[in-house]
Design an enzyme around this catalytic site. Structure first.
Site, mmCIF file in Angstrom:
data_model
loop_
_atom_site.group_PDB
_atom_site.id
_atom_site.type_symbol
_atom_site.label_atom_id
_atom_site.label_comp_id
_atom_site.label_asym_id
_atom_site.label_seq_id
_atom_site.Cartn_x
_atom_site.Cartn_y
_atom_site.Cartn_z
ATOM 1 N N HIS A 219 2.574 10.497 -2.363
ATOM 2 C CA HIS A 219 1.260 10.378 -2.641
ATOM 3 C C HIS A 219 0.541 10.211 -1.624
ATOM 4 C CE1 HIS A 219 1.157 6.126 -1.810
ATOM 5 N NE2 HIS A 219 1.995 5.877 -2.774
ATOM 6 N N HIS B 229 1.287 8.074 1.330
ATOM 7 C CA HIS B 229 2.138 8.293 2.289
ATOM 8 C C HIS B 229 1.855 9.458 3.269
ATOM 9 C CE1 HIS B 229 4.704 7.292 -1.665
ATOM 10 N NE2 HIS B 229 4.787 6.258 -0.781
ATOM 11 N N CYS C 33 10.760 -10.138 -4.855
ATOM 12 C CA CYS C 33 10.028 -9.146 -5.443
ATOM 13 C C CYS C 33 10.791 -7.951 -5.130
ATOM 14 C CB CYS C 33 8.539 -8.937 -4.839
ATOM 15 S SG CYS C 33 7.922 -7.546 -5.671
ATOM 16 N N CYS D 114 8.984 -4.959 -3.376
ATOM 17 C CA CYS D 114 8.585 -5.085 -1.967
ATOM 18 C C CYS D 114 9.748 -5.029 -1.412
ATOM 19 C CB CYS D 114 7.895 -6.243 -1.784
ATOM 20 S SG CYS D 114 6.380 -6.634 -2.460
ATOM 21 N N CYS E 209 3.834 -11.521 -7.296
ATOM 22 C CA CYS E 209 4.021 -10.955 -6.235
ATOM 23 C C CYS E 209 2.578 -10.493 -5.645
ATOM 24 C CB CYS E 209 4.808 -9.859 -6.226
ATOM 25 S SG CYS E 209 4.705 -8.579 -4.813
ATOM 26 N N HIS F 109 2.376 -6.587 -5.721
ATOM 27 C CA HIS F 109 2.614 -5.880 -7.057
ATOM 28 C C HIS F 109 1.898 -6.574 -8.165
ATOM 29 C CE1 HIS F 109 5.407 -3.871 -4.612
ATOM 30 N NE2 HIS F 109 5.282 -2.960 -5.036
ATOM 31 N N LYS G 110 -5.256 -0.211 -3.938
ATOM 32 C CA LYS G 110 -4.016 0.404 -3.284
ATOM 33 C C LYS G 110 -3.468 1.436 -3.896
ATOM 34 C CE LYS G 110 0.055 -0.248 -0.486
ATOM 35 N NZ LYS G 110 1.433 -0.300 -1.209
ATOM 36 N N LYS H 294 2.805 3.500 -7.579
ATOM 37 C CA LYS H 294 3.207 4.543 -8.745
ATOM 38 C C LYS H 294 2.780 4.052 -9.993
ATOM 39 C CE LYS H 294 7.735 4.939 -10.186
ATOM 40 N NZ LYS H 294 8.654 6.402 -10.560
HETATM 41 N N1 MSP Z 1 10.755 2.114 2.837
HETATM 42 C C1 MSP Z 1 9.945 1.452 3.460
HETATM 43 C C2 MSP Z 1 9.516 1.571 4.872
HETATM 44 C C3 MSP Z 1 10.620 1.499 5.812
HETATM 45 S S1 MSP Z 1 10.478 2.002 7.408
HETATM 46 C C4 MSP Z 1 11.796 1.437 7.973
HETATM 47 C C5 MSP Z 1 8.425 1.549 2.825
HETATM 48 N N2 MSP Z 1 8.081 2.857 2.227
HETATM 49 S S2 MSP Z 1 7.170 3.083 1.177
HETATM 50 O O1 MSP Z 1 7.283 4.360 0.663
HETATM 51 O O2 MSP Z 1 6.758 2.249 0.137
HETATM 52 O O3 MSP Z 1 5.575 3.126 1.853
HETATM 53 C C6 MSP Z 1 5.778 3.462 3.475
HETATM 54 C C7 MSP Z 1 4.413 3.697 4.065
HETATM 55 O O4 MSP Z 1 3.341 4.553 3.012
HETATM 56 C C8 MSP Z 1 3.546 2.437 4.139
HETATM 57 O O5 MSP Z 1 3.937 1.720 5.341
HETATM 58 C C9 MSP Z 1 2.046 3.112 4.625
HETATM 59 O O6 MSP Z 1 2.320 3.467 5.841
HETATM 60 C C10 MSP Z 1 2.097 4.177 3.632
HETATM 61 N N3 MSP Z 1 1.437 4.018 2.316
HETATM 62 C C11 MSP Z 1 1.492 3.729 1.147
HETATM 63 N N4 MSP Z 1 0.552 3.468 0.343
HETATM 64 C C12 MSP Z 1 -0.611 3.704 1.268
HETATM 65 C C13 MSP Z 1 -1.847 3.603 0.957
HETATM 66 N N5 MSP Z 1 -2.377 3.318 -0.188
HETATM 67 N N6 MSP Z 1 -2.727 3.754 2.220
HETATM 68 C C14 MSP Z 1 -2.010 4.049 3.148
HETATM 69 N N7 MSP Z 1 -0.882 4.014 3.467
HETATM 70 C C15 MSP Z 1 -0.058 3.940 2.766
HETATM 71 O O7 MSP Z 1 7.726 0.654 2.560
#
Ligand code: MSP
Length: 496
Positions: A13, A16, A121, A124, A139, A142, A289, A292
């Site tokens: 999304h 990411h 959680c 997380c 949490c 979440h 934020k 999913k």
């Molecule tokens: N798998 C772990 C990271 C392990 S790194 C060794 C993880 N993955 S995640 O897919 O949930 O999210 C990773 C990253 O996506 C977050 O740290 C952030 O950088 C980015 N984001 C996810 N949602 C976000 C927003 N709504 N806004 C900005 N960044 C966000 O955590």
């Protein structure tokens, strides 16, 4: 330069994409600076969350990982992400590195066995203390009840690294921006408990080499991806050429893991902590934020359809401040696109190419060494370079677009479209072409294809991302006499 590795329980999304585009632009800036860059992204494929999402989807965990890992890769290919390596934690090279690094930490005496009981959680993949939980043991992220987990685990002696972490964190480039460094220091000052790093209740993970009944907890496997990718455990020579010159780009949700646990693990293994962790805030949609389960999820591909690849990249890099949380909306994106890209940069290119076609027989003149734009350009280069390095992409781009606005104002003041050959026509157009050349280099980390398009239309050979910075940003590089092409609008205006 690294992004976090993304969980394969989810589809990509824009949250990411936000992190990934920032890391990509920074990797591109460092390449321009002539530095050798290895830009890493990938997927985090183990753990309870992935195992459960696979079950729900009626797939094996491996099938789930394969499917979603490819979706992330496709999203990054669509967004022109220039990754050099795409790591998957299910790869054998990663299992080797995880086992080697954690064995080393154990040999150093920082890993022991104990019983763990606590609230966990799954969203997380983290334990919480009771005082961190909301009503009904929810949490904090979440907003769903956590679970009670109790088992015999391997523990990492995090508590032993408080002093070393404080020392690392007192260096003001270790974690940026400053507020995030203070947050990390605050976590260390509050007191660090040892952490459980393995699970016996789970099989989907990297096996603990000295205890076949356990796998490593997903976070302690995931963090090590950064070491795996440069050869830890398999190629010491390669590892030592890159480490510790690593720059991590992460969201604030994973600050604790990257600014406390990860540097402590490296210290425990006798390695140097990362050179820098840059932490950004959340992208919020309607104040929430994205997740999913949220209704606000937007895929990068949807936005590319409306704004083009560079339009989307530009928004992530310019539209949000680096550090604080900020709201993301379609309306705001249209406004930003129109004002900076369509009305400023696109308009400048169109004006310059039109006048050169009509009045200079299509050949771009050379700039004046003493142009009134030369100083403004030098200032923009100085400010943009400083902010790309910080990193603070929105301010770097603001400096570049200000130079574009100044050049548009310069054209409006001189009105070259009313001039005749023999007037200052060549001088004015040469100056404007030179700022277009310089701006193309300054913005190419953000909008690589559009910058290359400008470069080609003003007749320059090669691409702006082949330039060398700072040398090629000095005023006067546009040689003159090049064939300038007028093309279709680079950034067609978008109606709200
Ligand atoms: N798998 C772990 C990271 C392990 S790194 C060794 C993880 N993955 S995640 O897919 O949930 O999210 C990773 C990253 O996506 C977050 O740290 C952030 O950088 C980015 N984001 C996810 N949602 C976000 C927003 N709504 N806004 C900005 N960044 C966000 O955590």
């Amino acid at each position: 330069m690294t992004t976090p590795i993304y969980y394969v329980n989810d589809v990509p999304h824009i949250g990411h994409a936000y992190t990934t585009v920032i890391a990509d632009a920074l990797a591109r800036w460092h390449r321009l600076m002539g530095e050798e860059v290895m830009f890493l992204t990938g997927t985090d494929e183990h753990g309870l969350k992935v195992e459960r999402s696979a079950e729900e989807a009626g797939r094996t965990a491996q099938q789930q990982a394969d499917l979603h890992s490819e979706r992330f890769r496709a999203a990054w290919d669509l967004l022109d992400i220039s990754y050099d390596d795409y790591i998957r934690t299910t790869e054998p090279r990663h299992h080797v590195a995880v086992q080697a690094l954690l064995t080393k930490i154990k040999e150093e005496g920082h890993i022991y066995v104990d019983t763990y009981a606590g609230h966990y959680c799954v969203g997380c993949e983290a334990y919480y203390n009771d005082d961190e939980l909301g009503e009904d043991l929810a949490c904090p992220i979440h907003k769903r009840p956590v679970e009670w987990l109790e088992e015999e685990n391997w523990f990492f002696r995090l508590s032993a690294f408080a002093d070393q972490l404080t020392e690392w964190l007192s260096n003001d480039t270790s974690v940026v921006p400053k507020g995030k460094r203070s947050e990390a220091l605050g976590i260390v000052k509050q007191g660090l408990d040892d952490v459980s790093i393995s699970r016996s209740s789970l099989t989907w993970g990297v096996k603990v080499p000295w205890d076949q009944d356990q796998v490593f907890y997903v976070w302690y496997d995931a963090l090590i991806n950064y070491a795996t990718a440069v050869g830890y455990g398999l190629d010491d020579g390669r590892f030592n050429t890159w480490w510790p010159n690593v720059h991590h780009i992460v969201g604030k949700d994973i600050l604790r893991f990257h600014c406390v646990y990860w540097p402590a693990m490296l210290m425990a293994a006798g390695l140097t902590p990362p050179q820098q962790v840059a932490v950004h805030g959340y992208l919020l949609v309607g104040g929430e934020k994205m997740s999913k389960t949220g209704l606000t999820q937007i895929s990068p591909a949807d936005l590319v359809g409306d704004f083009g690849v560079d339009g989307v990249r530009y928004q992530f890099l310019r539209g949000q401040s680096f550090g604080p949380d900020s709201d993301f909306s379609h309306e705001q994106m249209v406004t930003r696109y129109n004002s900076d890209l369509a009305n400023s940069l696109g308009n400048l290119l169109s004006r310059v190419t039109t006048v050169v076609a009509k009045k200079c027989e299509g050949a771009g003149p050379a700039p004046r060494p003493d142009s009134p734009l030369a100083e403004l350009s030098a200032e923009a280069v100085r400010i943009a370079s400083q902010h790309w390095a910080e990193p603070n992409p929105p301010l770097a781009l603001e400096a570049a677009i200000n130079l574009v606005r100044d050049t548009n104002a310069f054209l409006e003041a001189n009105e070259p479209w009313k001039m005749e050959p023999g007037d200052d026509l060549d001088a004015v157009m040469g100056d404007a072409l030179e700022t277009l050349r310089i701006v193309s280099v300054l913005v190419c980390p953000a909008i690589p294809e559009s910058a290359a398009d400008i470069w080609t239309r003003i007749g320059l050979p090669g691409r702006p991302d082949e330039a060398t910075v700072p040398a090629d940003l000095a005023w006067g590089g546009y040689p003159g006499g090049l064939e300038v092409a007028k093309g279709a609008p680079l950034f067609p205006r978008i109606s709200a």
